[in-house]
Design a protein around this motif. Structure first.
Motif, short mmCIF file in Angstrom:
data_model
loop_
_atom_site.label_atom_id
_atom_site.label_comp_id
_atom_site.label_asym_id
_atom_site.label_seq_id
_atom_site.Cartn_x
_atom_site.Cartn_y
_atom_site.Cartn_z
N ASP A 1 0.81 -1.22 0.00
CA ASP A 1 0.00 0.00 0.00
C ASP A 1 0.84 1.27 0.00
O ASP A 1 0.30 2.37 -0.17
N ASP A 2 2.16 1.13 0.23
CA ASP A 2 3.07 2.27 0.36
C ASP A 2 2.56 3.23 1.43
O ASP A 2 2.55 4.45 1.26
N VAL A 3 2.15 2.64 2.56
CA VAL A 3 1.63 3.42 3.69
C VAL A 3 2.39 3.01 4.95
O VAL A 3 2.66 1.81 5.16
N ALA A 4 2.73 3.98 5.77
CA ALA A 4 3.38 3.73 7.05
C ALA A 4 2.63 4.47 8.14
O ALA A 4 2.06 5.54 7.91
N ALA A 5 2.65 3.92 9.35
CA ALA A 5 2.01 4.57 10.49
C ALA A 5 2.91 4.45 11.71
O ALA A 5 3.56 3.42 11.92
N VAL A 6 2.93 5.49 12.52
CA VAL A 6 3.69 5.55 13.76
C VAL A 6 2.75 5.97 14.87
O VAL A 6 1.96 6.91 14.70
N VAL A 7 2.82 5.29 16.00
CA VAL A 7 2.03 5.65 17.18
C VAL A 7 2.95 5.66 18.39
O VAL A 7 3.67 4.67 18.64
N LEU A 8 2.96 6.75 19.15
CA LEU A 8 3.77 6.90 20.36
C LEU A 8 2.87 7.31 21.51
O LEU A 8 1.97 8.13 21.35
N ALA A 9 3.12 6.73 22.69
CA ALA A 9 2.33 7.06 23.87
C ALA A 9 3.24 7.09 25.09
O ALA A 9 4.28 6.41 25.12
N ASN A 10 2.86 7.87 26.09
CA ASN A 10 3.70 7.97 27.29
C ASN A 10 3.03 7.33 28.50
O ASN A 10 2.73 7.97 29.49
N CYS A 11 2.81 6.01 28.37
CA CYS A 11 2.32 5.21 29.49
C CYS A 11 3.01 3.85 29.43
O CYS A 11 3.42 3.40 28.37
N THR A 12 3.12 3.22 30.59
CA THR A 12 3.86 1.96 30.67
C THR A 12 3.12 0.80 30.01
O THR A 12 3.74 -0.08 29.42
#
Length: 461
Positions: A311-322
């Protein structure tokens, strides 16, 4: 009429669906904040965030700790050493980093987590204690570094990537982070990725499992364990890094090498049928979609990066919990939202300007015994072999200088395809890893193993 073109900008409905998904993730995952980005065609086309602090949402420039995504960066450094001829992936570690008590493990096994090493260090939980508690590799490995025989099974190992980081330092003669910055971060323009946090950055939090309260997590320098999980980064930097994992960059690694990193190198984990590992890259199948990337966690932080080549698609998800927020699942769903709502336009069909006459001669139907196959010549110069029926083995082949072809995929990956000519110069048959493919089923004029009945084809009676 205007020519069809694919606009990289997302439609409003798609953008809303992405924003809604991370809003649900932050609410249900009870995360102090979530930051996400989606890239298409190597360009960031959407950024979003959600936070528990009104009016204070992070943007794509805010750093979070990315945990084990650091391993993929370390793997890139190792592959650079391989491409420069300074090591071979089949080399035992002892050849380049002697005296570790784990020297029999190969570099490839360390990259793919098949070296049999322990998952964690001996002693206290290394992610919540300072690296000074483990000043030497002997402290990281302990008296008994192995849990399994090398090469027998996948067993995720943080200690293995510590060894790879030390290998980089031994061959470069400089600290791991210094090498990383000079050879990967600066060439790719990842100026918001670092070993220590740089403002603006999120704080790491532990959220109580049964009450809506939280406490800060300690921030430790991991010392020798840094190559396994030290880095801080942003959604923008990681989206750019995701594009590199798809396309390569000749200043760092070429496209062929990053594709090699995305190729399965170890079996799936027991009980997780759709999961596997390449060379520093996690692999999974989500909803029929093949994804490559990595997840990460350290006390106070969760992270995920997935790319879909198709699909030539990328996703990034970042969170600040353990814990509590499944960042890998959310990132995969962000990819799926874009891929389903706005599917990729196929490349326009283009004829060859000048086709290879030898390759063209191989096109058309061939028979392996009685099984019908067809060879096609693609515009990129590759040959494709595939069955004409519902079942059979398919593969792509790359042309070699000696006139042969090397398999790139499937059962025939790495195998050699040769066109065998008759005395008059015409192609009599194809030899593929000892299998004979003929223009007619069991062609009596071809050297079919076992011979062909001289009476030929006939009915019953």
């Amino acid at each position: 009429m205007d020519e069809l073109s694919e606009d990289l900008d997302l439609l409003p409905a798609t953008r809303r669906a992405l924003s809604h998904r991370i809003a649900v993730a932050q609410s249900e995952g009870r995360a102090p904040s979530v930051s996400a980005a989606v890239a298409r065609g190597g360009v960031v086309v959407w950024e979003g965030s959600r936070t528990s602090v009104p009016g204070h949402g992070p943007d794509g420039n805010v750093q979070y700790r990315i945990g084990s995504i650091s391993k993929t960066f370390t793997a890139v450094l190792v592959m650079r050493l391989r491409d420069e001829g300074l090591l071979d992936l089949a080399d035992p570690l002892e050849k380049h980093l002697p005296g570790t008590r784990a020297g029999e493990v190969t570099i490839a096994q360390l990259l793919a987590h098949t070296g049999g090493l322990a998952a964690e260090t001996p002693g206290e939980w290394w992610e919540r204690t300072p690296g000074s508690a483990r000043p030497e590799l002997a402290d990281v490995l302990g008296e008994e570094p192995f849990r399994h025989a090398p090469g027998r099974r996948f067993h995720y190992s943080n200690t293995g990537y510590t060894l790879l980081g030390s290998l980089v330092e031994a061959l470069r003669g400089r600290p791991w982070e210094e090498v990383l910055r000079a050879e990967v971060l600066e060439p790719l323009g990842l100026d918001r990725t670092s070993g220590a946090p740089q403002a603006p950055h999120a704080g790491g939090w532990a959220v109580h499992p049964w009450a809506d309260v939280m406490m800060p997590e300690p921030l430790e320098d991991l010392g020798l364990m840094a190559p396994a999980g030290q880095l801080w980064s942003t959604t923008r930097d990681l989206a750019r890094f995701a594009g590199f994992l798809l396309r390569g960059d000749e200043r760092v690694l070429g496209e062929r090498t990053v594709r090699e990193m995305r190729t399965p190198a170890s079996p799936p984990e027991p009980g997780i049928a759709e999961s596997g590992y390449g060379l520093g890259v996690q692999l999974t199948v989500d909803g029929g979609r093949r994804l490559a990337g990595h997840g990460g966690s350290l006390p106070g932080f969760l992270a995920a990066l997935w790319v879909s080549e198709a699909d030539d698609v990328a996703a990034v998800v970042l969170a600040n919990c353990t814990s509590g927020l499944p960042t890998s699942t959310v990132a995969a769903e962000l990819v799926a939202i874009v891929a389903a709502a706005e599917p990729r336009f196929p490349e326009p069909w283009q004829p060859f300007r000048e086709a290879d006459p030898v390759a063209l001669e191989l096109c058309g139907p061939w028979y392996w015994g009685t099984s019908a196959h067809v060879v096609r010549l693609k515009a990129d110069g590759a040959l494709e072999l595939g069955p004409l029926g519902a079942t059979g083995r398919a593969a792509r082949f790359r042309a070699e200088a000696d006139g042969s072809w090397t398999g790139l995929s499937g059962y025939y990956a790495g195998e050699t395809l040769r066109a065998v000519r008759r005395d008059d110069g015409s192609v009599g048959h194809l030899d593929l890893a000892s299998f004979v493919f003929t223009r007619e089923p069991y062609d009596a004029q071809a050297p079919v193993p076992g011979g062909v009945d001289p009476q030929g084809w006939r009915g019953i009676g």
